[in-house]
Design a protein around this motif. Sequence first.
Motif, PDB file in Angstrom:
ATOM      1  N   VAL A  46      14.017 -52.654 -26.477  1.00  0.00           N
ATOM      2  CA  VAL A  46      13.045 -53.137 -27.465  1.00  0.00           C
ATOM      3  C   VAL A  46      12.179 -54.234 -26.849  1.00  0.00           C
ATOM      4  N   GLU A  47      12.819 -55.108 -26.078  1.00  0.00           N
ATOM      5  CA  GLU A  47      12.087 -56.208 -25.445  1.00  0.00           C
ATOM      6  C   GLU A  47      11.014 -55.656 -24.480  1.00  0.00           C
ATOM      7  N   ALA A  48      11.413 -54.675 -23.659  1.00  0.00           N
ATOM      8  CA  ALA A  48      10.463 -54.090 -22.697  1.00  0.00           C
ATOM      9  C   ALA A  48       9.310 -53.394 -23.415  1.00  0.00           C
ATOM     10  N   ARG A  49       9.655 -52.630 -24.480  1.00  0.00           N
ATOM     11  CA  ARG A  49       8.605 -51.914 -25.223  1.00  0.00           C
ATOM     12  C   ARG A  49       7.652 -52.903 -25.915  1.00  0.00           C
ATOM     13  N   THR A  50       8.210 -54.000 -26.451  1.00  0.00           N
ATOM     14  CA  THR A  50       7.375 -54.980 -27.152  1.00  0.00           C
ATOM     15  C   THR A  50       6.433 -55.696 -26.177  1.00  0.00           C
ATOM     16  N   HIS A  51       6.947 -56.012 -24.992  1.00  0.00           N
ATOM     17  CA  HIS A  51       6.071 -56.609 -23.963  1.00  0.00           C
ATOM     18  C   HIS A  51       4.916 -55.644 -23.619  1.00  0.00           C
ATOM     19  N   LEU A  52       5.215 -54.356 -23.521  1.00  0.00           N
ATOM     20  CA  LEU A  52       4.175 -53.365 -23.220  1.00  0.00           C
ATOM     21  C   LEU A  52       3.139 -53.314 -24.343  1.00  0.00           C
ATOM     22  N   SER A  75       7.438 -56.277 -18.908  1.00  0.00           N
ATOM     23  CA  SER A  75       7.830 -54.928 -19.334  1.00  0.00           C
ATOM     24  C   SER A  75       8.236 -54.076 -18.138  1.00  0.00           C
ATOM     25  N   TRP A  76       7.439 -54.130 -17.077  1.00  0.00           N
ATOM     26  CA  TRP A  76       7.715 -53.354 -15.862  1.00  0.00           C
ATOM     27  C   TRP A  76       9.025 -53.814 -15.223  1.00  0.00           C
ATOM     28  N   CYS A  77       9.229 -55.106 -15.167  1.00  0.00           N
ATOM     29  CA  CYS A  77      10.440 -55.656 -14.558  1.00  0.00           C
ATOM     30  C   CYS A  77      11.695 -55.255 -15.350  1.00  0.00           C
ATOM     31  N   LEU A  78      11.649 -55.384 -16.667  1.00  0.00           N
ATOM     32  CA  LEU A  78      12.803 -55.077 -17.526  1.00  0.00           C
ATOM     33  C   LEU A  78      13.123 -53.579 -17.531  1.00  0.00           C
ATOM     34  N   SER A  79      12.093 -52.752 -17.545  1.00  0.00           N
ATOM     35  CA  SER A  79      12.304 -51.307 -17.755  1.00  0.00           C
ATOM     36  C   SER A  79      12.767 -50.571 -16.507  1.00  0.00           C
ATOM     37  N   GLN A  80      12.586 -51.159 -15.327  1.00  0.00           N
ATOM     38  CA  GLN A  80      12.938 -50.443 -14.086  1.00  0.00           C
ATOM     39  C   GLN A  80      14.417 -50.084 -14.022  1.00  0.00           C
ATOM     40  N   THR A  81      15.252 -50.913 -14.626  1.00  0.00           N
ATOM     41  CA  THR A  81      16.702 -50.682 -14.528  1.00  0.00           C
ATOM     42  C   THR A  81      17.247 -49.858 -15.698  1.00  0.00           C
TER      43      THR A  81
END
Length: 607
Positions: A46-52, A75-81
């Motif tokens: 949710v955090e990654a999507r909200t940053h996007l 968003s890019w940093c959080l979602s990579q993993t």
Amino acid sequence: MASTQDAWYISLLGLAEHFRTSNPPDIKSCIQCLQAVFNFKPPQRVEARTHLQLGNILLTHTKNIDLARTHLEQSWCLSQTINGFDDVKFEAASVLAELFEQQGQPTHSKPILRKAIELSQHSVYWHCRLIFQLAQIHATEREYEVASSLLGVGVDYAQISNAAYTRVLFLLSRVMLLLIDKKIQEVLPLLNQAGHLVDSWTGSPHQKEYLKVFFLVLQVCHFLMAGQVKSVKPCLKQLQQSIQTIMAPAWPDDDTVCGTAPGESFVWLSRQQLYVLVYLVTVMHSAQAGYMDKAHKYTEKALAQIDKLTASGFSDSVTLVGARSGAALAWRLRMALVEHAALCRLVCGGKAHALHEIARAAHLLTIAPTAASAAAHTPPLHCLLGLYAMSMNCMEAAEAQFLTAIHMSQDRDLWMFAKLNLAIVYLRGRRDNDLAQLMEQVRPEALPAYAHGLRAASYYVLGLQAFFQARYNEAKRYLRETLKMANAEDLNRLTSCSLVLLGHIFLSINNSRESMNMVTPAMQLASKIPDVHVQLWASAILKDLYRLAGDTERENEAYQMHCNFSQSLLKDHFQATQLPQHALVHWTQGPPPALPPPPTHTHSNPT
């Protein structure tokens, strides 16, 4: 407590979407709701999507680019993993890379996209889209070999993934880059391969027609780059028929053309963008062939279409130029059209009108979407100013403009075009030593084999040089070579110039009959173009020929015709010198000087 937290951030996301889709949208409240989500420490997804979401909204609706970039980076940093989170992960990478490119920092874009390409091999859509995007950045940076290699990887990947439509898109994109890089020998086999794939297409008829338009645009450009105006006619006719098919009301929208297969959700350009592009290549053909009235007509129509599309949003679908790059494409198309409009005005003897178009191009340079766009179009503008200065008999300014274009340009064809015109400046100034050095660089054998039009022009300049030096037999030999090449490809302006110069040569050696045989068709062709300068020259020779023949009536007619052309050109010359835009002839460095704002383009009939 966890469920209460979930309810809070879910409610905030719903409220943010409500504000975003309200009429009118309440963007400030939407952003506030999204930012409040982080207070509830939502799950990483949710955090990654909200940053996007925040990054996209800030980019689209505000000028807070730095904050948008920060959210996209997070968003890019959080979602990579996160496994199986492709849409957020790769959209963040794509938008972030595009933002860095727009800010003139492509070196930051490239590693992001390379990493995203590495992570996306399981996702056909994202892998292909990211390859296209990285290839485009390398192409913009003039790193054509790297870009071409990437597109080659795309061809192979699409074939393995059974994405036949996208495979042809990659192939045609590679052909386009090779054309830009003037790798003509490598173009032909790939263009033939693409043509075969399009002809034998058994999939969607809409996809086939769309790929056919892309293929035909490249084929037409391939011929026009070589100055093969006659050879291109069948392809151009097919292209004009295909674009009418695509623009028909019954034709589906771009999303329907792409189909539902995940790896085939691409179009090169939208229908409306293709429509303007076909107008542009038609203008290019008309200008090269010497049909100036037709070039004017299509330029006006294309500019009106760009105005219409700019007002409504130039890109209404996700194209390979990028959803946010529609305005940049509109700028490039407008600039190319205005450049051709200026050239046509100069040929027709309308120096004041040409100067207005040149000033319009100078204004466009000041609002270029990127520094690279401005850099690419500055040398052609200096070339146009050189041609304008020549027509105004400002030879020092013409020399300075052509030398500036030569110094700045990385395009070999433009470089040669400028040098051929500079040679004429030196000829007219009797600067034999400068001319001798220059002619070694622009002799026909020094030019690329594919450059049919430039080679024909080179023979003409050699003929002009021999004429100025009274080496008449040599001049005739060169000019006959020009005529042979110009006639083979319907290069009407070169034909008319060669004929009138041959007529002048025959008059100089007292061969009135042959002179008349040259000047008469030159005048007819020049009237058809119309090329006022050749008409002026031809009417002067006709006057002398009729005087030698003792035909007083026709001599007087030719004299009156010559006076009419001369007075028209003198009046236009005076008008141009009075315009503040005339100061552009002295601009050779830095951005264009400040000028009165160009008048709104009215798309009036050409004069």
